[in-house]
Design an enzyme around this catalytic site. Structure first.
Site, PDB file in Angstrom:
ATOM      1  N   PRO A  34      71.145 123.155   1.267  1.00 50.00           N
ATOM      2  CG  PRO A  34      70.165 121.288   2.557  1.00 50.00           C
ATOM      3  CD  PRO A  34      70.804 122.814   2.517  1.00 50.00           C
ATOM      4  N   GLY A  35      68.650 122.020  -1.165  1.00 47.25           N
ATOM      5  CA  GLY A  35      67.452 122.524  -1.831  1.00 47.25           C
ATOM      6  C   GLY A  35      67.614 123.257  -3.171  1.00 47.25           C
ATOM      7  CG  ASP A  49      71.148 112.360  -2.187  1.00 44.80           C
ATOM      8  OD1 ASP A  49      72.051 112.319  -1.208  1.00 44.80           O
ATOM      9  OD2 ASP A  49      70.635 113.733  -2.539  1.00 44.80           O
ATOM     10  CB  ILE A  59      72.847 107.613  23.545  1.00 47.42           C
ATOM     11  CG1 ILE A  59      73.152 106.389  22.847  1.00 47.42           C
ATOM     12  CG2 ILE A  59      71.221 107.450  23.717  1.00 47.42           C
ATOM     13  CD1 ILE A  59      73.280 105.035  23.948  1.00 47.42           C
ATOM     14  CE  LYS A  80      73.868 116.443   1.069  1.00 45.23           C
ATOM     15  NZ  LYS A  80      73.165 115.475   1.464  1.00 45.23           N
ATOM     16  N   GLY A  82      64.010 123.691  -5.957  1.00 41.97           N
ATOM     17  CA  GLY A  82      63.343 125.028  -6.267  1.00 41.97           C
ATOM     18  C   GLY A  82      64.403 126.133  -5.399  1.00 41.97           C
ATOM     19  CE  LYS A 107      69.579 115.141   6.921  1.00 38.35           C
ATOM     20  NZ  LYS A 107      70.216 114.959   5.548  1.00 38.35           N
ATOM     21  CG  ASP A 117      73.368 114.148   4.930  1.00 38.80           C
ATOM     22  OD1 ASP A 117      73.135 114.318   5.969  1.00 38.80           O
ATOM     23  OD2 ASP A 117      72.508 114.575   4.049  1.00 38.80           O
TER      24      ASP A 117
END
Lengths: 212, 212
Positions: A165-166, A10, A64, A32, A171, A60, A58
């Site tokens: 992820p995460g 990122d 349409i 990613k 955490g 997302k 990624d």
């Protein structure tokens, strides 16, 4: 043993992205990347990073069917191995991504890790997961911070890949997420912001291998 | 009289995008560009096209707050006047776009024109519209093909700008959409694929002015 880690790159800095990808590629399953990096440098950066690692875009996707198709095509042409699409815009939009991107891997977002996800998305998570399986997606993005939800998605389908992820800064615990049924852990900042990214990812791989 | 038309520049070709923007800029309210063009040429194309017209970035943002913020920042830094964000990832994600992009215009997607929109999004349209108004968005993307839905959004708020895609090739009628309450019409292919794009948009402006 193949690594269970997907590096979430990122960043927006070009040199640093290339550098991190180079040194870490042998220790991760895939890298990613998202819009911040690709908007900054154009879609061709996918091709460049593909020289070092399998790349998951990624994006997302949430448009349409026709626009989703064009975006998926650009990712594919530039060598992406996988693509992440929202399920929320409906089955025709998701199907357009699958039709265009196959035989690459399509991962559907059926739940997100932030609070806002509870307002609308989470109300349809299971319904969207079943729709996405029927259409033939290869995997789901599941919250690494909520092992009990990972178990739920594991129960729906044995063959589907679960990407969590995460983990790390946000955490989630790597071993807990894998024991709950995750196939891969998406980890970003706690690797690339560490003093020694290569050592950090090696230690993570070791810890995972010892505990599974 | 200011034009009611927003040109949807759904192209990937660089030269053609610049050419169409140049010749048409005086006849439209703004130009809307999306990921296909920006991924192909990098975010800097927003800056280039801004020389000719106000630019709306149709990025349909649908990520966690922090990633939405980074994408909105890139659009703003490159001179975009407006940005289009999804509402379905929840209020925190939409708020991140608003906080980052103000004083630029933020338009929320509360409904889409394709069939898949009925599966999940449409079930929360009104709820999302109220949430987006409370947060302070400037407008909504509403389906130009469904004037009765435009009326509904008009009733919710008098001050909100309604942008209606789906006009022309997709079947929506410009005059009907405006009478239902749309403020701007988003028109793409029927302008830039015509033999004489400038003449086409001039005729559309005339027809609109005569009938309102």
């Amino acid at each position: 043993m193949e690594s269970k880690i997907i590096l979430a790159l990122d960043l927006t800095d070009y040199q640093k992205s290339i550098y991190i990808s180079k040194i870490i590629s042998g220790e991760v399953y895939a890298i990613k990347i998202g819009y911040p990096l690709v908007l900054s440098h154009g879609i061709r950066i996918v091709k460049e990073l593909s020289r070092y690692s399998k790349i998951i875009c990624d994006f997302k996707l949430a448009d349409i069917p026709n626009t989703n198709r064009i975006i998926a095509k650009l990712a594919k042409e530039n060598g992406a191995m996988g693509i992440i699409s929202h399920a929320f815009p409906g089955s025709d939009s998701l199907k357009a991504v699958i039709d265009e991107f196959k035989p690459g891997d399509i991962y559907a977002v059926v739940e997100m890790s932030h609070e806002g996800s509870l307002e609308y998305i989470q109300k349809h998570s299971m319904e969207m997961a079943r729709m996405a399986i029927d259409l033939g997606v290869d995997g789901f993005i599941v919250p690494g911070t909520r092992p009990e939800r990972i178990k739920l998605y594991r129960e729906i389908s044995g063959r589907i890949k679960l990407l969590a992820p995460g983990i790390g800064t946000q955490g989630g615990d790597p071993v807990e997420a894998l024991r709950a049924g995750a196939d891969y852990l998406i980890i970003g900042r706690s690797i690339y912001e560490s003093d020694n990214p290569l050592l950090t990812v090696k230690k993570l791989n070791e810890r995972i291998n010892e505990n599974l």
